[in-house]
Design a protein around this motif. Sequence first.
Motif, mmCIF file in Angstrom:
data_model
loop_
_atom_site.group_PDB
_atom_site.id
_atom_site.type_symbol
_atom_site.label_atom_id
_atom_site.label_comp_id
_atom_site.label_asym_id
_atom_site.label_seq_id
_atom_site.Cartn_x
_atom_site.Cartn_y
_atom_site.Cartn_z
ATOM 1 N N ARG A 1 31.880 22.413 19.863
ATOM 2 C CA ARG A 1 31.982 23.892 20.587
ATOM 3 C C ARG A 1 30.832 24.661 19.359
ATOM 4 O O ARG A 1 30.541 25.850 20.004
ATOM 5 C CB ARG A 1 33.342 24.231 19.364
ATOM 6 N N LEU A 2 29.995 24.328 18.614
ATOM 7 C CA LEU A 2 29.428 24.759 18.530
ATOM 8 C C LEU A 2 28.121 24.720 19.387
ATOM 9 O O LEU A 2 27.133 26.260 19.849
ATOM 10 C CB LEU A 2 29.507 24.321 17.328
ATOM 11 N N VAL B 1 37.317 15.775 11.895
ATOM 12 C CA VAL B 1 36.679 17.244 12.034
ATOM 13 C C VAL B 1 35.555 17.349 13.108
ATOM 14 O O VAL B 1 35.474 18.465 14.155
ATOM 15 C CB VAL B 1 37.257 17.624 11.253
ATOM 16 N N ILE B 2 34.862 16.833 12.523
ATOM 17 C CA ILE B 2 33.117 17.630 12.554
ATOM 18 C C ILE B 2 32.674 17.452 13.792
ATOM 19 O O ILE B 2 32.322 17.946 14.846
ATOM 20 C CB ILE B 2 32.390 16.818 12.309
ATOM 21 N N ASP B 3 34.057 15.968 14.861
ATOM 22 C CA ASP B 3 33.408 15.888 16.204
ATOM 23 C C ASP B 3 33.774 17.333 16.995
ATOM 24 O O ASP B 3 33.107 17.579 18.123
ATOM 25 C CB ASP B 3 34.124 14.686 16.528
ATOM 26 N N GLY B 4 35.326 17.862 16.713
ATOM 27 C CA GLY B 4 35.446 18.544 17.345
ATOM 28 C C GLY B 4 34.812 20.084 16.694
ATOM 29 O O GLY B 4 35.270 20.942 18.211
ATOM 30 N N LEU B 5 34.257 19.883 15.620
ATOM 31 C CA LEU B 5 33.280 20.983 15.894
ATOM 32 C C LEU B 5 31.696 21.214 16.757
ATOM 33 O O LEU B 5 31.839 22.660 17.238
ATOM 34 C CB LEU B 5 32.828 21.392 14.791
ATOM 35 N N ASP B 6 31.411 20.090 17.213
ATOM 36 C CA ASP B 6 29.927 19.968 17.218
ATOM 37 C C ASP B 6 29.900 20.556 18.673
ATOM 38 O O ASP B 6 29.122 21.360 18.919
ATOM 39 C CB ASP B 6 29.080 18.757 17.272
ATOM 40 N N MET C 1 25.049 18.161 12.861
ATOM 41 C CA MET C 1 26.994 17.709 12.451
ATOM 42 C C MET C 1 27.320 16.307 12.980
ATOM 43 O O MET C 1 27.717 15.497 12.664
ATOM 44 C CB MET C 1 27.161 19.253 13.334
ATOM 45 N N PRO D 1 23.461 21.610 15.943
ATOM 46 C CA PRO D 1 24.647 20.666 16.920
ATOM 47 C C PRO D 1 24.788 19.394 16.752
ATOM 48 O O PRO D 1 26.001 18.508 16.069
ATOM 49 C CB PRO D 1 25.052 21.017 17.845
#
Length: 283
Positions: free
Chosen positions: A66-67, A59-64, A27, A24
């Motif tokens: 949650r990951l 988009v990366i900020d929304g995924l890291d 990312m 995370p």
Amino acid sequence: MNRLPRRLPRRHRFSGSSFNRMLPNLMTLLGLCIGLSSIRLAMDGKFGSAVLAIAVSGVIDGLDGRLARLLKATSRFGAEFDSLADFLCFGIAPALVIYVWSLQPWGAIGFLPPLIYASAMALRLARFNAALDSAPKAAFAYNFFTGVPAPAGAGLALFPLFLGLEANRLHLYWLSDATAFPLFTGAILIAVALLCVSTLPVWSFKNFKIPASTILPLLLGVVVFAAIIFADPFAAGALLGLAYMIMLPFSLRSYRRLAAEAEARRTGPTLPVEVDLTPPADP
């Protein structure tokens, strides 16, 4: 006499965090680098690429996050690092991109709106971090942000640029000149800055419940919007920013309704108490 076998020295294991726990943060670092690259792209006059770079970092900020929760790798360091990356990608980068695109001819006066926007974004992220250690909120309040979040604020700040790039593509040069006028872009930046530091409740969509009857239309709408993104990303960005601004009053109405329902459940109905005023009988 048989001798015991000689013991081999124990091998020392490598100490440190596993790759899964570092993923995370890696990312987040990637998103930070992409957001920083948008500033260089804007300085080179590649404003379309600069906007797309900020969108990718969003988009990366929304995924890291949650990951990190999926891998059980959340940490205080990760939260602070994510906030610093958000400040660069969604506070500094959009302000400088808009400044280079529209406000630079006005010199020091033109630099005031980006300065106000970046300062407001820093205050908004600092308030968010401070709220992590505050008293727990009501259950329904976790479905709302306090003020416009940083990625959405960056998208709203870039709304004139989305509109101007789309106008250029359609050869509507009068609209392109109007959206790039410093007074317009400066007013947008200041308005978004006020929305970010405000106490306006905004839907977070984290635990948003969707009625079963609207799932299929929603999926079809996502497919159509994805097709628009691939066909014309600047028009999609402008439509998304417009839809987000329209959503804000409905979010405020929803928060007030839920707050009134929670207050009614907390207090409960007040029933009248009957008092018997007849004097007691003589013994």
